[in-house]
Scaffold this active site. Sequence first.
Site, PDB file in Angstrom:
ATOM      1  N   CYS A 189       1.047  -8.369   3.445  1.00 15.95           N
ATOM      2  CA  CYS A 189       1.331  -7.342   4.449  1.00 15.95           C
ATOM      3  C   CYS A 189       0.913  -7.862   5.820  1.00 15.95           C
ATOM      4  CB  CYS A 189       0.565  -6.065   4.107  1.00 15.95           C
ATOM      5  SG  CYS A 189       0.857  -4.719   5.254  1.00 15.95           S
ATOM      6  N   HIS A 220       3.727   2.704   3.397  1.00 18.98           N
ATOM      7  CA  HIS A 220       3.082   2.685   4.721  1.00 18.98           C
ATOM      8  C   HIS A 220       3.226   4.048   5.416  1.00 18.98           C
ATOM      9  CE1 HIS A 220       1.554  -1.305   5.638  1.00 18.98           C
ATOM     10  NE2 HIS A 220       2.651  -1.883   5.199  1.00 18.98           N
ATOM     11  N   HIS A 267       7.182  -0.840  -0.696  1.00 15.79           N
ATOM     12  CA  HIS A 267       6.033  -1.258   0.110  1.00 15.79           C
ATOM     13  C   HIS A 267       6.064  -0.560   1.480  1.00 15.79           C
ATOM     14  CE1 HIS A 267       3.202  -4.563   1.628  1.00 15.79           C
ATOM     15  NE2 HIS A 267       3.577  -3.946   2.732  1.00 15.79           N
ATOM     16  N   GLU A 268       7.237  -0.556   2.130  1.00 19.26           N
ATOM     17  CA  GLU A 268       7.327   0.024   3.485  1.00 19.26           C
ATOM     18  C   GLU A 268       7.246   1.554   3.455  1.00 19.26           C
ATOM     19  OE1 GLU A 268       6.817  -2.047   5.676  1.00 19.26           O
ATOM     20  OE2 GLU A 268       7.407  -3.869   4.632  1.00 19.26           O
TER      21      GLU A 268
HETATM   22 NI    NI Z   1       2.900  -3.920   4.752  1.00 19.81          NI
END
Ligand code: NI
Length: 196
Positions: free
Chosen positions: A133, A180, A176-177
């Site tokens: 990341c 966030h 993953h995004e």
């Molecule tokens: Ni990330």
Amino acid sequence: MKRIVLILAAMAGVAACKESGWTKQEMATIMDQGMVMYVTTVPGDSTILRTKCTEIGPKELKSEELQTLIAKMKATVTDPSQDGVGIAAPQVGISRRIIVVQRFDKEGEPFEAYVNVKIDSLKGEIVRGREGCLSIPGLRGIVPRNSIINISYTEVPSGTTIKEQIEGFTAVIFQHECDHLDGILYTDRADSLFTY
Ligand code: NI
């Protein structure tokens, strides 16, 4: 009389702010930087990285600031100093539901932006892969992710909701995004972590 004028001016200020939908601080973060934006990292920027992001409303959807933010997020993630495959708005200091993902499943592997994106369903098998990341330099981890996902997002600037099924490594980047945007980092989900 003077006081009334001041109150009216203050009210006009609030109305102008509501009109664009962005806060003054957000506008400054988007407009006052070059194309490659400051990338937030742990532990110094943990507050924004751990905060659930808010949606983009109809006014922001048609704003110049949104176009600029998307262009700068793409420039930031593709900059040689970062060289990422995805980035989420809190990573450039904006607590809004916007991500940029490299579409490895499309010809030319373009970077595309998704606004108000959410994962509607997680499907397929669980695959364990290596992740890193931009906000956690020097670390990698093995993370279990679903191989197929269904997403929905808001098209810019029409506001139309689009639904799509995504598979493979691109689906991993979306997971993953999207994490966030809810203040979740891959280290929360990793089976193992290692420095490099
Ligand atoms: Ni990330």
